[in-house]
Structures are given as C-alpha cells and as structure tokens.
Motif scaffolding. Structure first.
Motif, PDB file in Angstrom:
ATOM      1  N   LEU A   1      16.015  20.980   3.956  1.00  0.00           N
ATOM      2  CA  LEU A   1      16.374  20.816   2.548  1.00  0.00           C
ATOM      3  C   LEU A   1      15.186  20.296   1.746  1.00  0.00           C
ATOM      4  N   ILE A   2      14.543  19.246   2.248  1.00  0.00           N
ATOM      5  CA  ILE A   2      13.389  18.671   1.549  1.00  0.00           C
ATOM      6  C   ILE A   2      12.287  19.712   1.402  1.00  0.00           C
ATOM      7  N   ASP A   3      12.043  20.474   2.458  1.00  0.00           N
ATOM      8  CA  ASP A   3      11.007  21.501   2.418  1.00  0.00           C
ATOM      9  C   ASP A   3      11.344  22.601   1.409  1.00  0.00           C
TER      10      ASP A   3
ATOM     11  N   LEU B   1      17.660  18.463 -10.396  1.00  0.00           N
ATOM     12  CA  LEU B   1      17.507  17.108  -9.860  1.00  0.00           C
ATOM     13  C   LEU B   1      18.589  16.860  -8.820  1.00  0.00           C
ATOM     14  N   LEU B   2      18.163  16.515  -7.624  1.00  0.00           N
ATOM     15  CA  LEU B   2      19.068  16.124  -6.550  1.00  0.00           C
ATOM     16  C   LEU B   2      18.808  14.660  -6.234  1.00  0.00           C
ATOM     17  N   ILE B   3      19.861  13.863  -6.266  1.00  0.00           N
ATOM     18  CA  ILE B   3      19.748  12.438  -5.957  1.00  0.00           C
ATOM     19  C   ILE B   3      20.435  12.197  -4.618  1.00  0.00           C
ATOM     20  N   ILE B   4      19.663  11.719  -3.645  1.00  0.00           N
ATOM     21  CA  ILE B   4      20.184  11.431  -2.313  1.00  0.00           C
ATOM     22  C   ILE B   4      20.161   9.916  -2.136  1.00  0.00           C
ATOM     23  N   ASP B   5      21.335   9.336  -2.036  1.00  0.00           N
ATOM     24  CA  ASP B   5      21.505   7.884  -2.021  1.00  0.00           C
ATOM     25  C   ASP B   5      21.689   7.361  -0.603  1.00  0.00           C
TER      26      ASP B   5
ATOM     27  N   GLU C   1       7.973  20.865  -4.187  1.00  0.00           N
ATOM     28  CA  GLU C   1       7.170  21.437  -5.276  1.00  0.00           C
ATOM     29  C   GLU C   1       7.944  22.441  -6.135  1.00  0.00           C
ATOM     30  N   GLN C   2       9.255  22.499  -5.974  1.00  0.00           N
ATOM     31  CA  GLN C   2      10.089  23.403  -6.771  1.00  0.00           C
ATOM     32  C   GLN C   2      11.012  22.635  -7.725  1.00  0.00           C
ATOM     33  N   LYS C   3      11.653  21.599  -7.188  1.00  0.00           N
ATOM     34  CA  LYS C   3      12.653  20.835  -7.941  1.00  0.00           C
ATOM     35  C   LYS C   3      12.432  19.345  -7.686  1.00  0.00           C
ATOM     36  N   SER C   4      13.044  18.521  -8.519  1.00  0.00           N
ATOM     37  CA  SER C   4      12.897  17.069  -8.393  1.00  0.00           C
ATOM     38  C   SER C   4      13.992  16.488  -7.497  1.00  0.00           C
TER      39      SER C   4
END
Length: 134
Positions: free
Chosen positions: A67-69, A45-49, A73-76
């Motif tokens: 990064l988003i790409d 889980l990566l949280i981008i604030d 579909e791999q990680k949240s």
C-alpha cells in the motif's frame, strides 16, 4: 489536517492501522488485494492512525508495504504513532521490510513530533485539590 483537506474537497480517508491491516489481509485471502490497494490509492489523503499499537505479522508487513509503495510519490499519507522510527523493526517484525517502508514514508516527508499531555486525557486530569488552609 484531514478535516481541512476534506473541507477543501480533497478525497480523504481515515483508518486505524489494525483495521487497515485486517482489510488488506482479508482481501489478500480472497484474491482481491489489487482491488483493495487501488481503492486505498484513490484517496488524495490517507490517514493511518495508531501504527504499532497492535502486533503486525511479517506477512501483514508485506501487505502494508504494498500500500505504501503504491501511494509513494503519488498521493499524501499521514501516519500517527507513538513508536520511534528506530523501533519500527519490532513493529513490522522484519528489519528489511521496516526499512523499505520507512524509506518511502520519510522521503519527502514532514515529520511532526508532538509532546505533552494526551489530548484525550485533558478533561480528566484533575488539578491538585485545594487544602483547607488555602
């Protein structure tokens, strides 16, 4: 949600968007971008604030997209912003890039809109003072 994920032993990382962009930009300048992207992609889980609070250049938008790409579909990923999706063209200064980012973010997404008073301001907003007649 991040705290709960971490309590369940899910690798979780929180970062403000501006700091993330600066780290990606620096890594790119030092020819270490792929390593930095792999680093951010290892977290479950990566949280981008605070997306959109500070300007993002067209070049930085491309780094963010990568990064988003890579996580798609791999990680949240959790993103926080006060900017509506219709205004993301302005954030990323490129409608094509903004659409590509949104396409990956919104596919399979759960969008949570929060309305109301600021959580940070809750203790500082004073109630109306009583008058002597009350």
């Amino acid at each position: 949600m991040g705290i709960e994920a971490a309590k369940k032993r899910n690798s979780t990382y929180f970062i403000k968007c501006h700091d993330l962009i600066q780290q990606l930009r620096k890594a790119n300048e030092e020819n270490r971008l792929e390593n930095r992207l792999k680093n951010y992609s290892r977290y479950k889980l990566l949280i981008i604030d605070e997306i959109g609070y500070l300007p993002i250049t067209k070049e930085e938008s491309k780094l963010f997209f990568q990064l988003i790409d890579k996580r798609y579909e791999q990680k949240s990923t959790i993103l926080t912003t006060n900017i509506g999706f219709g205004e993301w063209d302005e954030i990323f200064q490129d409608p094509v890039m903004a659409n590509a980012i949104l396409d990956r973010i919104l596919h399979h997404a759960h969008v949570v809109s929060i309305t109301g008073k600021s959580y940070r301001m809750k203790d500082h907003i004073k109630k109306k003072p009583h008058t002597e007649q009350e």
